[in-house]
Scaffold this motif. Structure first.
Motif, PDB file in Angstrom:
ATOM      1  N   GLY A 179     -27.894  13.610 -31.528  1.00 32.10           N
ATOM      2  CA  GLY A 179     -26.986  12.519 -31.174  1.00 32.10           C
ATOM      3  C   GLY A 179     -26.748  11.571 -32.328  1.00 32.10           C
ATOM      4  N   ARG A 180     -27.756  11.328 -33.101  1.00 37.14           N
ATOM      5  CA  ARG A 180     -27.636  10.437 -34.270  1.00 37.14           C
ATOM      6  C   ARG A 180     -26.762  11.096 -35.339  1.00 37.14           C
ATOM      7  N   GLU A 181     -26.875  12.399 -35.502  1.00 34.98           N
ATOM      8  CA  GLU A 181     -26.010  13.114 -36.446  1.00 34.98           C
ATOM      9  C   GLU A 181     -24.546  13.043 -35.997  1.00 34.98           C
ATOM     10  N   VAL A 182     -24.309  13.211 -34.708  1.00 38.38           N
ATOM     11  CA  VAL A 182     -22.946  13.113 -34.181  1.00 38.38           C
ATOM     12  C   VAL A 182     -22.396  11.710 -34.445  1.00 38.38           C
ATOM     13  N   MET A 183     -23.245  10.698 -34.298  1.00 36.54           N
ATOM     14  CA  MET A 183     -22.808   9.328 -34.566  1.00 36.54           C
ATOM     15  C   MET A 183     -22.397   9.151 -36.028  1.00 36.54           C
ATOM     16  N   GLN A 184     -23.080   9.799 -36.938  1.00 36.68           N
ATOM     17  CA  GLN A 184     -22.682   9.708 -38.349  1.00 36.68           C
ATOM     18  C   GLN A 184     -21.289  10.309 -38.545  1.00 36.68           C
ATOM     19  N   GLY A 185     -21.012  11.416 -37.877  1.00 36.20           N
ATOM     20  CA  GLY A 185     -19.669  11.994 -37.925  1.00 36.20           C
ATOM     21  C   GLY A 185     -18.643  11.085 -37.271  1.00 36.20           C
ATOM     22  N   ALA A 186     -19.032  10.433 -36.180  1.00 36.86           N
ATOM     23  CA  ALA A 186     -18.138   9.495 -35.500  1.00 36.86           C
ATOM     24  C   ALA A 186     -17.788   8.321 -36.412  1.00 36.86           C
ATOM     25  N   ARG A 187     -18.755   7.875 -37.197  1.00 40.69           N
ATOM     26  CA  ARG A 187     -18.483   6.791 -38.151  1.00 40.69           C
ATOM     27  C   ARG A 187     -17.426   7.222 -39.173  1.00 40.69           C
ATOM     28  N   PHE A 188     -17.502   8.473 -39.608  1.00 34.43           N
ATOM     29  CA  PHE A 188     -16.494   8.988 -40.539  1.00 34.43           C
ATOM     30  C   PHE A 188     -15.114   8.913 -39.900  1.00 34.43           C
ATOM     31  N   SER A 189     -14.996   9.323 -38.638  1.00 38.83           N
ATOM     32  CA  SER A 189     -13.694   9.295 -37.968  1.00 38.83           C
ATOM     33  C   SER A 189     -13.218   7.862 -37.766  1.00 38.83           C
ATOM     34  N   ARG A 190     -14.106   6.956 -37.412  1.00 32.16           N
ATOM     35  CA  ARG A 190     -13.730   5.550 -37.240  1.00 32.16           C
ATOM     36  C   ARG A 190     -13.235   4.969 -38.570  1.00 32.16           C
ATOM     37  N   ASN A 191     -13.942   5.269 -39.656  1.00 32.59           N
ATOM     38  CA  ASN A 191     -13.543   4.753 -40.963  1.00 32.59           C
ATOM     39  C   ASN A 191     -12.184   5.299 -41.386  1.00 32.59           C
ATOM     40  N   ARG A 192     -11.942   6.571 -41.123  1.00 36.01           N
ATOM     41  CA  ARG A 192     -10.634   7.149 -41.456  1.00 36.01           C
ATOM     42  C   ARG A 192      -9.532   6.499 -40.636  1.00 36.01           C
ATOM     43  N   ALA A 193      -9.790   6.281 -39.357  1.00 31.54           N
ATOM     44  CA  ALA A 193      -8.781   5.660 -38.500  1.00 31.54           C
ATOM     45  C   ALA A 193      -8.508   4.229 -38.947  1.00 31.54           C
ATOM     46  N   THR A 194      -9.543   3.531 -39.357  1.00 32.72           N
ATOM     47  CA  THR A 194      -9.410   2.124 -39.742  1.00 32.72           C
ATOM     48  C   THR A 194      -8.746   1.965 -41.100  1.00 32.72           C
ATOM     49  N   HIS A 195      -9.195   2.700 -42.083  1.00 33.90           N
ATOM     50  CA  HIS A 195      -8.764   2.468 -43.454  1.00 33.90           C
ATOM     51  C   HIS A 195      -7.594   3.331 -43.904  1.00 33.90           C
ATOM     52  N   GLU A 196      -7.386   4.458 -43.249  1.00 34.81           N
ATOM     53  CA  GLU A 196      -6.313   5.344 -43.671  1.00 34.81           C
ATOM     54  C   GLU A 196      -5.219   5.494 -42.613  1.00 34.81           C
ATOM     55  N   LEU A 197      -5.466   4.976 -41.412  1.00 34.29           N
ATOM     56  CA  LEU A 197      -4.519   5.056 -40.297  1.00 34.29           C
ATOM     57  C   LEU A 197      -3.991   6.484 -40.136  1.00 34.29           C
ATOM     58  N   LEU A 198      -4.927   7.409 -40.029  1.00 33.04           N
ATOM     59  CA  LEU A 198      -4.595   8.820 -39.890  1.00 33.04           C
ATOM     60  C   LEU A 198      -4.692   9.273 -38.444  1.00 33.04           C
ATOM     61  N   MET A 199      -3.930  10.302 -38.113  1.00 33.26           N
ATOM     62  CA  MET A 199      -4.097  10.975 -36.838  1.00 33.26           C
ATOM     63  C   MET A 199      -5.382  11.779 -36.942  1.00 33.26           C
ATOM     64  N   LEU A 200      -6.251  11.672 -35.971  1.00 35.20           N
ATOM     65  CA  LEU A 200      -7.555  12.319 -36.035  1.00 35.20           C
ATOM     66  C   LEU A 200      -7.704  13.483 -35.074  1.00 35.20           C
ATOM     67  N   ILE A 201      -6.747  13.617 -34.170  1.00 37.56           N
ATOM     68  CA  ILE A 201      -6.872  14.632 -33.133  1.00 37.56           C
ATOM     69  C   ILE A 201      -5.605  15.474 -33.072  1.00 37.56           C
ATOM     70  N   LYS A 202      -5.731  16.657 -32.464  1.00 36.58           N
ATOM     71  CA  LYS A 202      -4.568  17.527 -32.263  1.00 36.58           C
ATOM     72  C   LYS A 202      -4.792  18.328 -30.989  1.00 36.58           C
ATOM     73  N   ARG A 203      -3.708  18.843 -30.485  1.00 41.20           N
ATOM     74  CA  ARG A 203      -3.740  19.695 -29.293  1.00 41.20           C
ATOM     75  C   ARG A 203      -3.822  21.141 -29.755  1.00 41.20           C
ATOM     76  N   THR A 204      -4.701  21.925 -29.147  1.00 37.62           N
ATOM     77  CA  THR A 204      -4.796  23.351 -29.456  1.00 37.62           C
ATOM     78  C   THR A 204      -4.699  24.141 -28.161  1.00 37.62           C
ATOM     79  N   ALA A 205      -4.199  25.348 -28.268  1.00 40.19           N
ATOM     80  CA  ALA A 205      -4.060  26.210 -27.096  1.00 40.19           C
ATOM     81  C   ALA A 205      -5.408  26.812 -26.736  1.00 40.19           C
ATOM     82  N   GLY A 206      -5.601  27.054 -25.453  1.00 42.86           N
ATOM     83  CA  GLY A 206      -6.810  27.733 -24.997  1.00 42.86           C
ATOM     84  C   GLY A 206      -7.730  26.836 -24.203  1.00 42.86           C
ATOM     85  N   LEU A 207      -8.600  27.473 -23.438  1.00 45.37           N
ATOM     86  CA  LEU A 207      -9.550  26.756 -22.600  1.00 45.37           C
ATOM     87  C   LEU A 207     -10.874  26.587 -23.335  1.00 45.37           C
ATOM     88  N   GLN A 208     -11.558  25.509 -23.038  1.00 45.04           N
ATOM     89  CA  GLN A 208     -12.899  25.263 -23.562  1.00 45.04           C
ATOM     90  C   GLN A 208     -13.809  25.021 -22.367  1.00 45.04           C
TER      91      GLN A 208
END
Length: 170
Positions: A67-96
């Motif tokens: 869980g702590r490792e996932v949080m480190q990855g989440a921080r990367f996504s938060r920083n990208r969203a904050t400082h680069e204003l990038l789209m972070l997600i996409k839609r893909t076909a198929g079931l999960q």
């Protein structure tokens, strides 16, 4: 004299409330352009909690659980969203799995990024390892489970929000 609210508990509530909003929009079939808002809100509150727990709880700071490792990855996504204003997600076909109702024939996943060159254990490295190309809902559920685990640990700063009957539970 007014008392200061427990902001850690408010942040935890913010995380769970944003999580509910994310699932309502996901289940409503909203496009990724609309899902990015609750996605970033959930990640924002999760990172606030993560950073505050690092300051207040030595056990948390030293943990390298999944869980702590996932949080480190989440921080990367938060920083990208904050400082680069990038789209972070996409839609893909198929079931999960696990499949949610209503059934969707596509999944909202984190965008991939180039892996760090020669660097390990950076936020980007954890993002590539635990978030990139994986369903956003899995990340959000993993973070929720992680905070529940932290909250249930004796002497955790998050335990303050447990009711007396819950605080005595193992």
């Amino acid at each position: 004299m007014t008392t200061q609210p427990d902001m850690l508990q408010i942040a935890l509530q913010g995380f769970h409330t944003a999580r509910v909003r994310y699932y309502k929009q996901l289940d409503g079939g909203h496009p990724e352009e609309q899902l990015i808002v609750p996605t970033i809100e959930v990640i924002y509150w999760a990172c606030v909690l993560d950073e505050q727990l690092e300051k207040r709880d030595p056990t948390y700071t030293q943990s390298m659980d999944y869980g702590r490792e996932v949080m480190q990855g989440a921080r990367f996504s938060r920083n990208r969203a904050t400082h680069e204003l990038l789209m972070l997600i996409k839609r893909t076909a198929g079931l999960q799995v696990p499949v949610r109702v209503p059934l969707r024939l596509e999944e909202i996943v984190w965008l991939s990024v180039d892996p760090p060159q020669g660097e390990e254990r950076t936020q980007r490295w954890y993002y590539v390892r635990h978030l990139a190309d994986k369903p956003v809902r899995h990340t959000i559920d993993t973070i929720a489970a992680w905070f529940a685990e932290v909250q249930n640990r004796p002497h955790s700063p998050l335990r303050a929000g447990l009711q007396p009957s819950e605080a005595s539970a193992p």
